[in-house]
Enzyme design. Structure first.
Site, PDB file in Angstrom:
ATOM      1  N   ASP A  66      10.402  -1.166  11.328  1.00  0.00           N
ATOM      2  CA  ASP A  66       9.898  -0.972  12.683  1.00  0.00           C
ATOM      3  C   ASP A  66      11.029  -1.349  13.651  1.00  0.00           C
ATOM      4  O   ASP A  66      11.913  -0.540  13.902  1.00  0.00           O
ATOM      5  CB  ASP A  66       8.657  -1.864  12.814  1.00  0.00           C
ATOM      6  CG  ASP A  66       7.879  -1.676  14.101  1.00  0.00           C
ATOM      7  OD1 ASP A  66       7.831  -0.565  14.612  1.00  0.00           O
ATOM      8  OD2 ASP A  66       7.290  -2.668  14.583  1.00  0.00           O
ATOM      9  N   PHE A  93       0.504   2.501  14.974  1.00  0.00           N
ATOM     10  CA  PHE A  93       0.261   1.453  13.995  1.00  0.00           C
ATOM     11  C   PHE A  93      -0.512   2.033  12.809  1.00  0.00           C
ATOM     12  O   PHE A  93      -1.568   2.634  12.982  1.00  0.00           O
ATOM     13  CB  PHE A  93      -0.494   0.264  14.600  1.00  0.00           C
ATOM     14  CG  PHE A  93      -0.361  -0.961  13.751  1.00  0.00           C
ATOM     15  CD1 PHE A  93       0.758  -1.774  13.849  1.00  0.00           C
ATOM     16  CD2 PHE A  93      -1.338  -1.272  12.809  1.00  0.00           C
ATOM     17  CE1 PHE A  93       0.902  -2.889  13.032  1.00  0.00           C
ATOM     18  CE2 PHE A  93      -1.198  -2.390  11.992  1.00  0.00           C
ATOM     19  CZ  PHE A  93      -0.073  -3.198  12.108  1.00  0.00           C
ATOM     20  N   GLU A 113      10.694  -2.275   0.840  1.00  0.00           N
ATOM     21  CA  GLU A 113       9.902  -2.716   1.993  1.00  0.00           C
ATOM     22  C   GLU A 113       8.911  -1.620   2.378  1.00  0.00           C
ATOM     23  O   GLU A 113       9.153  -0.431   2.156  1.00  0.00           O
ATOM     24  CB  GLU A 113      10.881  -3.067   3.133  1.00  0.00           C
ATOM     25  CG  GLU A 113      10.279  -3.422   4.467  1.00  0.00           C
ATOM     26  CD  GLU A 113       9.400  -4.649   4.498  1.00  0.00           C
ATOM     27  OE1 GLU A 113       8.461  -4.712   3.690  1.00  0.00           O
ATOM     28  OE2 GLU A 113       9.606  -5.515   5.372  1.00  0.00           O
ATOM     29  N   ASP A 114       7.789  -2.017   2.943  1.00  0.00           N
ATOM     30  CA  ASP A 114       6.783  -1.023   3.321  1.00  0.00           C
ATOM     31  C   ASP A 114       7.216  -0.184   4.521  1.00  0.00           C
ATOM     32  O   ASP A 114       7.137   1.032   4.497  1.00  0.00           O
ATOM     33  CB  ASP A 114       5.413  -1.696   3.592  1.00  0.00           C
ATOM     34  CG  ASP A 114       5.481  -2.863   4.575  1.00  0.00           C
ATOM     35  OD1 ASP A 114       6.568  -3.150   5.121  1.00  0.00           O
ATOM     36  OD2 ASP A 114       4.439  -3.502   4.803  1.00  0.00           O
ATOM     37  N   ARG A 139      -5.369  -2.790   3.179  1.00  0.00           N
ATOM     38  CA  ARG A 139      -4.284  -2.584   2.205  1.00  0.00           C
ATOM     39  C   ARG A 139      -4.746  -1.680   1.067  1.00  0.00           C
ATOM     40  O   ARG A 139      -3.965  -1.041   0.386  1.00  0.00           O
ATOM     41  CB  ARG A 139      -3.838  -3.921   1.595  1.00  0.00           C
ATOM     42  CG  ARG A 139      -3.203  -4.879   2.583  1.00  0.00           C
ATOM     43  CD  ARG A 139      -2.536  -6.022   1.819  1.00  0.00           C
ATOM     44  NE  ARG A 139      -2.232  -7.169   2.656  1.00  0.00           N
ATOM     45  CZ  ARG A 139      -1.134  -7.288   3.416  1.00  0.00           C
ATOM     46  NH1 ARG A 139      -0.238  -6.323   3.431  1.00  0.00           N
ATOM     47  NH2 ARG A 139      -0.928  -8.363   4.142  1.00  0.00           N
TER      48      ARG A 139
HETATM   49  P1  IMP Z   1      10.170  -5.195  11.905  1.00  0.00           P
HETATM   50  O1  IMP Z   1      10.826  -6.516  11.657  1.00  0.00           O
HETATM   51  O2  IMP Z   1       9.767  -5.027  13.330  1.00  0.00           O
HETATM   52  O3  IMP Z   1      10.989  -4.020  11.399  1.00  0.00           O
HETATM   53  O4  IMP Z   1       8.781  -5.224  11.183  1.00  0.00           O
HETATM   54  C1  IMP Z   1       8.628  -4.940   9.892  1.00  0.00           C
HETATM   55  C2  IMP Z   1       7.308  -5.464   9.412  1.00  0.00           C
HETATM   56  O5  IMP Z   1       6.284  -5.359  10.393  1.00  0.00           O
HETATM   57  C3  IMP Z   1       6.840  -4.634   8.256  1.00  0.00           C
HETATM   58  O6  IMP Z   1       7.308  -5.168   7.050  1.00  0.00           O
HETATM   59  C4  IMP Z   1       5.337  -4.721   8.376  1.00  0.00           C
HETATM   60  O7  IMP Z   1       4.874  -5.859   7.695  1.00  0.00           O
HETATM   61  C5  IMP Z   1       5.073  -4.896   9.837  1.00  0.00           C
HETATM   62  N1  IMP Z   1       4.709  -3.613  10.474  1.00  0.00           N
HETATM   63  C6  IMP Z   1       5.434  -2.893  11.350  1.00  0.00           C
HETATM   64  N2  IMP Z   1       4.792  -1.773  11.729  1.00  0.00           N
HETATM   65  C7  IMP Z   1       3.635  -1.781  11.059  1.00  0.00           C
HETATM   66  C8  IMP Z   1       2.527  -0.857  11.004  1.00  0.00           C
HETATM   67  O8  IMP Z   1       2.470   0.214  11.648  1.00  0.00           O
HETATM   68  N3  IMP Z   1       1.503  -1.224  10.175  1.00  0.00           N
HETATM   69  C9  IMP Z   1       1.507  -2.364   9.441  1.00  0.00           C
HETATM   70  N4  IMP Z   1       2.521  -3.235   9.452  1.00  0.00           N
HETATM   71  C10 IMP Z   1       3.572  -2.953  10.263  1.00  0.00           C
HETATM   72 MG    MG Z   2       6.339  -6.126   5.561  1.00  0.00          MG
END
Ligand code: IMP
Ligand code: MG
Length: 174
Positions: free
Chosen positions: A102, A151, A98-99, A164
């Site tokens: 958060d 972000f 996963e990237d 990207r």
């Molecule tokens: P989570 O479910 O809140 O952990 O969100 C995870 C997803 O939110 C990641 O896979 C990203 O696609 C997106 N995301 C969260 N923070 C960022 C950021 O700083 N930049 C770009 N995408 C983000």
């Molecule tokens: Mg993602």
């Protein structure tokens, strides 16, 4: 087009390459045999390709897609499966790629549905983590970099499908 511009470079292309190479070695050290990588589209595709090219031997891959942030920089908390896997996980050593983690909601959802498919092992690799944003206590065994609550875009990560293509990771500020 988005009305925000990436400003400060948080992680250079060189820093990222060095860390991804280390992560690939660490993962391969833990799982030297058959290994199956599952990347979460779209953000993880560049991380996956660099990880994969730093691994020797038998490594296969698959993709999943989930909905997370529409055109906003805050999570909706809703996760929806948009694309499922092509192959079975039964008895395999699986790494979710996963990237960024958060709030942790996306990964928790993915781990739950993949664990139910009976892999031999299931671990998670994230290039980035924002620990201060966590809403659920999700386990991530391999983390590239922990960052502050800002972000970020680039190296696969987007804002409204843009940025990207940046080779580095930059902070997006209004
Ligand atoms: P989570 O479910 O809140 O952990 O969100 C995870 C997803 O939110 C990641 O896979 C990203 O696609 C997106 N995301 C969260 N923070 C960022 C950021 O700083 N930049 C770009 N995408 C983000
Ligand atoms: Mg993602």
């Amino acid at each position: 087009m988005p009305d925000l511009n990436p400003s400060e470079i948080l992680l250079s292309a060189d820093q990222i390459q060095k860390r991804v190479t280390e992560l690939a070695r660490e993962i391969r050290g833990d799982f030297p045999g058959d290994l199956h990588l599952i990347a979460v589209l779209k953000g993880a595709f560049i991380f996956l390709s660099d990880l994969l090219r730093n691994m020797d031997g038998h490594v296969s891959l698959d993709f999943m897609a989930v909905s997370s942030y529409a055109k906003s920089t805050t999570s909706s908390g809703q996760v929806r499966l948009l694309k499922d896997l092509d192959t079975s996980l039964d008895g395999r050593n699986v790494i979710i790629v996963e990237d960024i983690v958060d709030t942790g909601l996306t990964l928790t959802y993915l781990q739950d549905i993949l664990r139910a498919r009976n892999p031999k092992s299931l671990r998670t690799a994230c290039l980035l983590s924002k620990p201060s944003r966590r809403k659920v206590d999700v386990q991530v065994e391999y983390i590239g970099f922990s960052i502050d609550d800002r972000f970020v875009v680039g190296y696969g990560l987007d804002y409204a499908e843009q940025y990207r293509n940046l080779p580095h990771i930059a902070v997006l500020e209004p």
